[in-house]
Design an enzyme around this catalytic site. Structure first.
Site, PDB file in Angstrom:
ATOM      1  N   LYS A 198      -3.928 -19.160  77.760  1.00 30.67           N
ATOM      2  CA  LYS A 198      -2.763 -20.045  77.887  1.00 30.67           C
ATOM      3  C   LYS A 198      -1.504 -19.376  78.423  1.00 30.67           C
ATOM      4  CE  LYS A 198      -4.174 -23.300  74.319  1.00 30.67           C
ATOM      5  NZ  LYS A 198      -3.815 -23.942  73.065  1.00 30.67           N
ATOM      6  N   GLY A 354      -5.401  -8.475  71.244  1.00 29.37           N
ATOM      7  CA  GLY A 354      -6.727  -8.569  70.642  1.00 29.37           C
ATOM      8  C   GLY A 354      -7.923  -8.570  71.577  1.00 29.37           C
ATOM      9  N   GLY A 377      -0.164  -8.516  67.518  1.00 29.00           N
ATOM     10  CA  GLY A 377       1.092  -9.279  67.470  1.00 29.00           C
ATOM     11  C   GLY A 377       2.310  -8.408  67.669  1.00 29.00           C
TER      12      GLY A 377
END
Length: 396
Positions: A198, A354, A377
């Site tokens: 995305k 990740g 993150g």
């Protein structure tokens, strides 16, 4: 940057926040001990000085309850093995038991505290909990980059109780240096590869890195939103309909910053999202109805290879195909090969996030790139230009 190299830990107890949130199988055996071996240099330096180490970490999401499956007693043997020293364990992280275990610790010894998240105060960033933890050591070391973006008691608040004896561990320092190399001090040309599904999850990263990079390669599922915005026919490929104008905006900003943007020119398409689906090559702007793009095609791989072999600094975040399916992994494998080759030729390459990290480990590229980030993150928020609570706490 205040690191443990600025301090002698002789006869001092170092309270070291690590990230041992490791994957385990059904028998609670560790399946990947990378995060444990990553802190070994920090532990060795403290022990070599003549200090002792008190390790604190979380594991999983016990949500403030002491649950056996999340107990660190299940990982203590492996931690001992990986660090090369016997690690003592105490089934508490604060209170009398923990304080006695810490007090009894002799120079050269290591103690592992029980899972911090057995206390709900940890995630709340509770002052009193942080203060209780601080009583266990003479110095505080944060070597948990993977949790540096969390304002938890053990990652940020605790630093307030160690005004002059708070430091970054060597893993944390290396992570920050690697990110700085990409965003500020890297040798040019700098190339960023952003993949994944995305655009929406990468907007702030793209905006923040544009002033720092010379080339931007956009691949994976997010590329189709750009292709559609440019008037291409993308069939049933992944699309964020509401991000079409944003995609054009990003391309406009890249032009302003004189950043060359490289989108795939061809793609491997399939009739369904399945490894066994019928597949063929197609121009990425002319995908037939009922078909979807699943991987970068051969021409795109060649083009990306040319860009990467002429780069001196490389950031890679996100795969450029559905690499989990063997029939659609060739594009990401070719990209890994190109980055490895560029690294061999002297480029600095940073891999983070990740899926990219999973890829380099699974396909054997971890030793062929300059640096593989341990923080998903945390790395993404650093690339977005945010100051992470765990970093700010040491710097102030």
């Amino acid at each position: 940057m205040k690191t443990i190299n600025d301090f002698n830990f002789k006869d001092k107890k170092a309270l070291v926040r690590v990230d041992f949130n490791v994957p385990q199988d059904d028998q609670l055996k560790i399946t990947d001990n990378t995060r444990i071996s990553a802190v070994k240099p920090t532990v060795e330096k403290i022990l070599k000085d003549g200090g002792s180490v008190i390790l604190m970490t979380h594991l999983g999401r016990p949500k403030g309850e002491a649950k056996d499956e999340f107990s660190l007693k299940h990982i203590v043997n492996e931690v001992s093995e990986v660090l090369g020293h016997e690690v003592k364990f105490v089934e508490e992280s604060i209170g009398e038991k923990a304080e006695k275990a810490a007090s009894d610790l002799k120079p050269g010894e290591i103690l592992l505290l029980e899972n911090l998240r057995f206390h709900k105060e940890e995630e709340k960033g509770d002052e009193a909990f942080a203060e209780q933890l601080s009583k266990l050591g003479d110095a505080y070391v944060n070597d948990a980059f993977g949790t540096a973006h969390r304002a938890h008691a053990s990652t940020a608040v605790i630093a307030n109780y160690f005004e002059s004896t708070k430091f970054f561990g060597l893993l944390m320092a290396n992570e920050l240096k690697a990110i700085d190399k990409v965003l500020k001090s890297g040798e040019k040309p700098v190339t960023a590869i952003l993949g994944g599904s995305k655009v929406s999850t990468k907007i702030t990263i793209i905006e923040n890195i544009l002033p720092a990079v010379d080339n931007l390669i956009i691949g994976g599922g997010m590329a189709f939103t750009f292709i559609k915005a440019l008037g291409g026919k993308i069939g049933n490929s992944l699309l964020e309909e509401d991000k079409l104008s944003l995609a054009l905006e990003i391309l406009g900003k890249a032009k302003e910053h004189k950043v060359k943007v490289y989108l795939p020119s061809d793609t491997i398409i399939a009739e369904s999202f399945s490894n066994d689906a019928e597949r063929k090559e197609a121009n990425i702007y002319e995908i037939p109805e009922g078909w979807m793009g699943m991987d970068a095609g051969p021409k795109s791989r060649e083009q990306f290879n040319d860009v990467l072999l002429n780069s001196r600094t490389i950031l890679w975040n996100g795969p450029i195909g559905v690499f989990e399916m063997s029939n659609f992994s060739a594009g990401t494998e070719a990209l890994g090969e190109s980055i490895a080759e560029a690294t061999k030729m002297g480029a600095f390459s940073l891999v983070g996030g990740g899926d990219s990290v999973a890829f380099v480990k699974q396909f054997g590229y971890a030793d062929k790139v300059s640096y593989v980030s341990t923080g998903g993150g945390a790395m993404l928020e650093s690339l977005e230009g945010l100051e992470l609570p765990g970093i700010a706490a040491i710097n102030k």
